[in-house]
Design a protein around this motif. Structure first.
Motif: not given
Length: 234
Positions: A59-61, A63-67, A71-73, A75-79
């Motif tokens: 489940a993509v969230h 706001a956390p993805l942008i920040r 789950d996205y710590v 992942f780099n900016l491009v990813q």
């Protein structure tokens, strides 16, 4: 039997006004489930998520993805930009519509005033669109029961006006929950743009305000629920 699905998500909390979190946003996503088949779009979304190194049921969230949180710590900016675009493209290509309600907490003195304003605004929206909504034999409201105030409002309003069935579900089980989450995020970003208050992480993620407007905010507006849309029977 004609059936309408309504997916509800929110951004913010019912606590007192704070400068770093001045808004409360709630979004309704509408899908005419018996008329519009989006199974191909859902399968494509799952495939693309796996290609980005995530589970197909992730489940993509937004706001956390942008920040770069949760789950996205790792992942780099491009990813992270690719993941964001995967979900955005799913929304863009699916025949759905949405309505976001934005509340400025600074204008409301307390918790009860915010709850009352939300109830009044959503109630007005439902009344204004009763002809369209009541053209369906069945309405199912999907909610994750995240905040008790929203749970109470959903049960009260949708039952009062539409006798809708309310289901408590997990966002990971329904891709349109993720769409509602992203529409909330985009509504927040548009409000921030209007007050020149994008955060550093938001400015970095979208590079330029013009890109945010052109690539995401403008295409998202195409999906806005049209209050004047024609009454339809199936």
């Amino acid at each position: 039997m004609s059936e309408l699905g309504v997916f509800i998500d929110e951004s913010g909390d019912f606590g007192p006004y704070k400068t770093h979190a001045p808004l409360y946003i709630i979004t309704l996503v509408f899908h005419e489930q018996t008329r519009v088949d989006i199974s191909k779009q859902i399968e494509h979304l799952k495939t693309r998520l796996v290609e980005q190194g995530l589970s197909e049921n992730h489940a993509v969230h937004s706001a956390p993805l942008i920040r770069k949180e949760g789950d996205y710590v790792t992942f780099n900016l491009v990813q992270r930009r690719k993941i964001f675009k995967v979900l955005f493209d799913f929304m863009r290509l699916s025949d759905i519509s949405y309505k976001s309600f934005i509340f400025h907490k600074k204008e409301l003195p307390n918790h009860d005033a915010l709850v009352s304003r939300i109830s009044r605004n959503i109630g007005h929206f439902l009344r204004e669109n009763l002809d369209y909504l009541m053209s369906f034999d069945k309405i199912i409201v999907y909610s994750d029961n995240g905040q008790k105030e929203i749970t109470n409002l959903v049960n009260t309003l949708f039952n009062a006006y539409l006798e809708a069935e309310v289901r408590k579900v997990s966002p990971s089980d329904y891709s349109l929950f993720q769409a509602a989450d992203m529409f909330c995020t985009l509504a927040l970003l548009e409000e921030k743009l209007s007050s020149n208050s994008l955060s550093k992480s938001e400015s970095t993620f979208f590079e330029k305000e013009s890109k945010l407007r052109k690539n995401y905010l403008k295409p998202a507006r195409v999906k806005l629920f049209k209050s004047s849309q024609q009454f339809r029977r199936f």
